[in-house]
Design a protein around this motif. Sequence first.
Motif, mmCIF file in Angstrom:
data_model
loop_
_atom_site.group_PDB
_atom_site.id
_atom_site.type_symbol
_atom_site.label_atom_id
_atom_site.label_comp_id
_atom_site.label_asym_id
_atom_site.label_seq_id
_atom_site.Cartn_x
_atom_site.Cartn_y
_atom_site.Cartn_z
ATOM 1 N N GLY A 16 1.350 -54.986 0.434
ATOM 2 C CA GLY A 16 1.139 -56.401 0.167
ATOM 3 C C GLY A 16 -0.071 -56.625 -0.721
ATOM 4 N N ASP A 17 -0.576 -57.847 -0.692
ATOM 5 C CA ASP A 17 -1.717 -58.187 -1.535
ATOM 6 C C ASP A 17 -2.987 -58.449 -0.731
ATOM 7 O OD1 ASP A 17 -0.959 -60.536 -0.356
ATOM 8 O OD2 ASP A 17 -0.685 -61.646 -2.213
ATOM 9 N N ASP A 18 -3.011 -58.012 0.522
ATOM 10 C CA ASP A 18 -4.174 -58.164 1.392
ATOM 11 C C ASP A 18 -4.625 -56.764 1.814
ATOM 12 O OD1 ASP A 18 -6.126 -59.075 3.118
ATOM 13 O OD2 ASP A 18 -4.721 -59.567 4.718
ATOM 14 N N TRP A 19 -5.693 -56.288 1.198
ATOM 15 C CA TRP A 19 -6.167 -54.916 1.399
ATOM 16 C C TRP A 19 -7.408 -54.934 2.278
ATOM 17 C CZ3 TRP A 19 -4.327 -50.384 -1.244
ATOM 18 C CH2 TRP A 19 -3.152 -50.627 -1.959
ATOM 19 N N ASP A 20 -7.320 -54.334 3.462
ATOM 20 C CA ASP A 20 -8.437 -54.263 4.407
ATOM 21 C C ASP A 20 -9.026 -52.860 4.389
ATOM 22 O OD1 ASP A 20 -7.839 -56.886 5.206
ATOM 23 O OD2 ASP A 20 -6.411 -56.176 6.698
ATOM 24 N N LYS A 63 -11.893 -62.197 -3.197
ATOM 25 C CA LYS A 63 -10.631 -62.784 -3.650
ATOM 26 C C LYS A 63 -10.523 -62.650 -5.163
ATOM 27 C CE LYS A 63 -8.833 -66.229 -1.374
ATOM 28 N NZ LYS A 63 -8.556 -67.578 -0.887
ATOM 29 N N VAL A 70 -4.883 -60.335 -5.617
ATOM 30 C CA VAL A 70 -5.115 -59.513 -4.432
ATOM 31 C C VAL A 70 -6.390 -59.971 -3.729
ATOM 32 C CG1 VAL A 70 -6.398 -57.731 -5.685
ATOM 33 C CG2 VAL A 70 -5.205 -57.108 -3.602
ATOM 34 N N THR A 71 -6.410 -59.787 -2.411
ATOM 35 C CA THR A 71 -7.595 -60.070 -1.608
ATOM 36 C C THR A 71 -8.000 -58.794 -0.883
ATOM 37 O OG1 THR A 71 -6.922 -62.363 -1.259
ATOM 38 C CG2 THR A 71 -8.514 -61.455 0.290
ATOM 39 N N TYR A 72 -9.287 -58.484 -0.950
ATOM 40 C CA TYR A 72 -9.841 -57.335 -0.229
ATOM 41 C C TYR A 72 -10.732 -57.870 0.880
ATOM 42 C CZ TYR A 72 -8.665 -54.618 -4.436
ATOM 43 O OH TYR A 72 -8.021 -54.026 -5.493
ATOM 44 N N GLU A 73 -10.688 -57.222 2.035
ATOM 45 C CA GLU A 73 -11.636 -57.525 3.100
ATOM 46 C C GLU A 73 -12.289 -56.230 3.526
ATOM 47 O OE1 GLU A 73 -9.977 -59.890 6.248
ATOM 48 O OE2 GLU A 73 -9.690 -61.605 4.906
ATOM 49 N N ARG A 79 -15.111 -60.816 2.210
ATOM 50 C CA ARG A 79 -13.804 -61.032 1.570
ATOM 51 C C ARG A 79 -14.038 -61.167 0.068
ATOM 52 N NH1 ARG A 79 -10.645 -65.812 3.799
ATOM 53 N NH2 ARG A 79 -9.907 -64.258 5.284
#
Length: 108
Positions: free
Chosen positions: A44-48, A87, A91-94, A85
């Motif tokens: 997906g586009d949410d990278w933790d 943004k 894509v969003t990185y946390e 976070r």
Amino acid sequence: MWKNFTKNLPESFPEIWETLSKEGFTPILIGGVPRDYLLTGTVGDDWDMELVHQHLSFDTGLWKRLAKSLGAFGQVQFLPFDIIRLKLKTVTYEFSAPRSESLGPGWA
């Protein structure tokens, strides 16, 4: 399998990984991206990421410096539990420091 995974990396991923490494962090992918890739072959586009530092335990000053470095890529927010976070457009990185959690009293 790893070759196929690297084809799914966001365009910004190599530069962000390099920035984290230069600050002394070892990033570890956690959460939905590795889980979904192993289960379905998609990401997906949410990278933790959990960030482990090679010499230090969690340090607020270092965390703020990291956030400033990451600000060169996009919008940075501080979230509860010392999460940063980042943004970007697609894509969003946390980023979080290692921590242990407990259910608290009353949970078996």
